[in-house]
Design a protein around this motif. Structure first.
Motif, PDB file in Angstrom:
ATOM      1  N   SER A  55     -12.347 -29.793  -1.000  1.00 39.30           N
ATOM      2  CA  SER A  55     -10.577 -30.682  -0.018  1.00 39.30           C
ATOM      3  C   SER A  55     -12.638 -31.948   1.021  1.00 39.30           C
ATOM      4  CB  SER A  55     -10.679 -29.008   1.080  1.00 39.30           C
ATOM      5  OG  SER A  55     -11.981 -28.627   1.468  1.00 39.30           O
TER       6      SER A  55
ATOM      7  N   GLU B 235     -12.354 -25.207  -4.671  1.00 42.50           N
ATOM      8  CA  GLU B 235     -11.373 -26.389  -3.303  1.00 42.50           C
ATOM      9  C   GLU B 235     -12.035 -26.431  -2.437  1.00 42.50           C
ATOM     10  OE1 GLU B 235     -11.276 -22.385  -4.816  1.00 42.50           O
ATOM     11  OE2 GLU B 235     -10.523 -23.169  -6.733  1.00 42.50           O
ATOM     12  N   LYS B 236     -13.399 -25.931  -1.895  1.00 41.46           N
ATOM     13  CA  LYS B 236     -13.661 -26.002  -0.574  1.00 41.46           C
ATOM     14  C   LYS B 236     -14.145 -27.819  -0.646  1.00 41.46           C
ATOM     15  CE  LYS B 236     -15.923 -25.187   3.981  1.00 41.46           C
ATOM     16  NZ  LYS B 236     -16.246 -23.863   5.063  1.00 41.46           N
TER      17      LYS B 236
ATOM     18  N   VAL C  48     -18.769 -21.083  -0.961  1.00 42.36           N
ATOM     19  CA  VAL C  48     -18.761 -22.183  -1.196  1.00 42.36           C
ATOM     20  C   VAL C  48     -17.039 -22.326  -2.553  1.00 42.36           C
ATOM     21  CG1 VAL C  48     -19.069 -24.558  -0.731  1.00 42.36           C
ATOM     22  CG2 VAL C  48     -20.110 -23.243   0.163  1.00 42.36           C
TER      23      VAL C  48
END
Length: 100
Positions: A64, A60-61, A57
């Motif tokens: 978002s 960046e995820k 994970v």
């Protein structure tokens, strides 16, 4: 809601995390991810600790998903135990399954 965060470990605290049925629902959704290593919760303090594999994970995820978590945090902080408040949180947790 987020009281501490560093890659691989997030601690959350809010009144909603004192509700065992909602905590169990969130745990069952999150534990489906192979990224989640361990989830601990304390119903007395309303605290949840999530340990995960940061390589699965990436930051960046998580970034978002910031809007979703901001809305969830707002609902969690305003949680008052009523049926409508429980339904809002439960519905948001259903959406979490598709995001995480």
């Amino acid at each position: 809601m987020i009281t501490s965060f560093f890659p691989g470990r997030i601690r959350l605290r809010a009144p909603v995390f004192k509700e065992s049925d909602l905590v169990e629902k969130a745990k069952s959704i999150l534990q489906k991810s192979d990224a989640v290593k361990k989830i601990e919760n304390n119903l007395l303090t309303g605290s949840v600790l999530i340990e995960y594999s940061p390589s699965k994970v990436p930051l960046e995820k998580l970034t978002s998903m910031q809007d979703f978590f901001a809305r969830l945090a707002s609902e969690a902080q305003n949680f008052d135990g009523t049926e409508s408040s429980r339904a809002k949180i439960s519905g948001m947790l259903d959406k979490l399954e598709g995001i995480f």
